[in-house]
Design a protein around this motif. Structure first.
Motif, short mmCIF file in Angstrom:
data_model
loop_
_atom_site.label_atom_id
_atom_site.label_comp_id
_atom_site.label_asym_id
_atom_site.label_seq_id
_atom_site.Cartn_x
_atom_site.Cartn_y
_atom_site.Cartn_z
N ALA A 271 0.84 -1.19 0.00
CA ALA A 271 0.00 0.00 0.00
C ALA A 271 0.88 1.25 0.00
O ALA A 271 2.06 1.21 0.35
N GLU A 272 0.26 2.38 -0.40
CA GLU A 272 0.97 3.66 -0.40
C GLU A 272 0.12 4.72 0.28
O GLU A 272 -1.11 4.65 0.24
N GLY A 273 0.78 5.67 0.90
CA GLY A 273 0.06 6.77 1.52
C GLY A 273 1.05 7.73 2.14
O GLY A 273 2.13 7.32 2.56
N ASN A 274 0.67 9.01 2.17
CA ASN A 274 1.54 10.03 2.77
C ASN A 274 2.98 9.95 2.25
O ASN A 274 3.94 10.10 3.01
N ALA B 10 -4.00 0.11 5.40
CA ALA B 10 -4.43 1.23 4.56
C ALA B 10 -5.94 1.27 4.56
O ALA B 10 -6.61 0.25 4.67
N SER B 11 -6.48 2.47 4.45
CA SER B 11 -7.93 2.64 4.41
C SER B 11 -8.26 3.86 3.56
O SER B 11 -7.47 4.80 3.46
N ASP B 12 -9.46 3.84 2.97
CA ASP B 12 -9.96 5.03 2.28
C ASP B 12 -10.27 6.15 3.27
O ASP B 12 -10.31 7.32 2.89
N PRO C 197 -9.00 8.39 6.02
CA PRO C 197 -7.69 8.78 6.58
C PRO C 197 -7.69 8.88 8.10
O PRO C 197 -6.62 9.02 8.70
N TYR D 28 -1.48 2.58 10.18
CA TYR D 28 -2.14 2.91 8.91
C TYR D 28 -1.28 3.91 8.15
O TYR D 28 -1.12 5.06 8.58
N THR E 26 -2.12 5.35 5.59
CA THR E 26 -3.02 6.37 5.07
C THR E 26 -3.45 7.39 6.12
O THR E 26 -4.18 8.33 5.82
N ASN E 27 -2.99 7.19 7.37
CA ASN E 27 -3.28 8.15 8.45
C ASN E 27 -2.05 9.00 8.70
O ASN E 27 -0.93 8.45 8.84
N ALA F 227 1.52 7.49 9.82
CA ALA F 227 2.53 7.51 8.76
C ALA F 227 3.84 8.14 9.26
O ALA F 227 4.93 7.68 8.93
#
Ligand SMILES: [Zn+2]
Length: 191
Positions: free
Chosen positions: A20-23, A91-93, A95, A156, A158-159, A163
């Motif tokens: 997953a990817e985020g931030n 990861a989640s939609d 945030p 997460y 995505t948070n 992150a």
């Protein structure tokens, strides 16, 4: 005899089985680093012997999702490891979703008790939210390993707050998992 711990850094550096990817972070980079820190902590303690599923940042396991997971399970089963720890970031939609959870196949098993100690140590050391130990017997790596196995969702990606911890506290995540193992086995910090 040293206790053999197999550390599976979830995912590959790129597709297939990328994370997953985020931030502006990639799960597979975080799991790789935490896994190497944890391997070195354990291998510097004569009571343990550790191996990782990915031994270089560019190593790719398998040719699709299933064969990538199978390669990790096969390496642990053929060693054979005494315990299997798979590292992931959630990861989640949404945030706002945050925190650490640990998955095992079965309640009140050896893996379950180890998972509780590891979860408690991460929450205490890194300061993530305690989302509990959860049962999920359908996860491939939990279903197909022949030793007690657990899957750690460290936080997460995505948070925003999680992150930052996943980026800055990778050694602390590894150290907390090491502490959880020490507590589970009733070991003092260093022999
Ligand atoms: Zn993952």
């Amino acid at each position: 005899m040293a206790i053999k711990i197999f550390i599976d850094q979830g995912h590959n550096p790129e597709n297939v089985n990328a994370g997953a990817e985020g931030n502006n972070l990639r799960e597979q980079d975080i799991t790789y680093n935490v896994g190497i820190y944890l391997r070195d902590l354990l291998n510097n303690d004569s009571r343990f012997e550790a191996r990782t599923s990915r031994n270089t940042p560019t190593e790719i396991l398998g040719y699709n999702n299933t064969s990538s997971l199978r390669a990790r399970v096969d390496a642990a089963n053929s060693w054979p490891a005494n315990y299997f720890i798979s590292l992931h970031c959630n990861a989640s939609d949404n945030p706002n979703y945050n925190g650490t959870e640990v998955y095992v196949a079965q309640a009140f098993s050896q893996a379950y008790y180890l998972a509780e100690y590891i979860l408690n140590a991460i929450v205490a050391r890194v300061g993530t939210r305690d989302n509990g130990v959860r049962i999920n017997p359908s996860l491939y790596v939990l279903r197909n390993t022949t030793m007690p196995a657990l899957l750690v969702e460290m936080g997460y990606i995505t948070n925003f707050e999680d992150a930052q911890k996943l980026r800055d506290d990778q050694y602390q995540f590894a150290y907390a998992i090491y502490e959880g193992l020490l507590t589970y086995f009733g070991f003092s910090p260093q022999a």
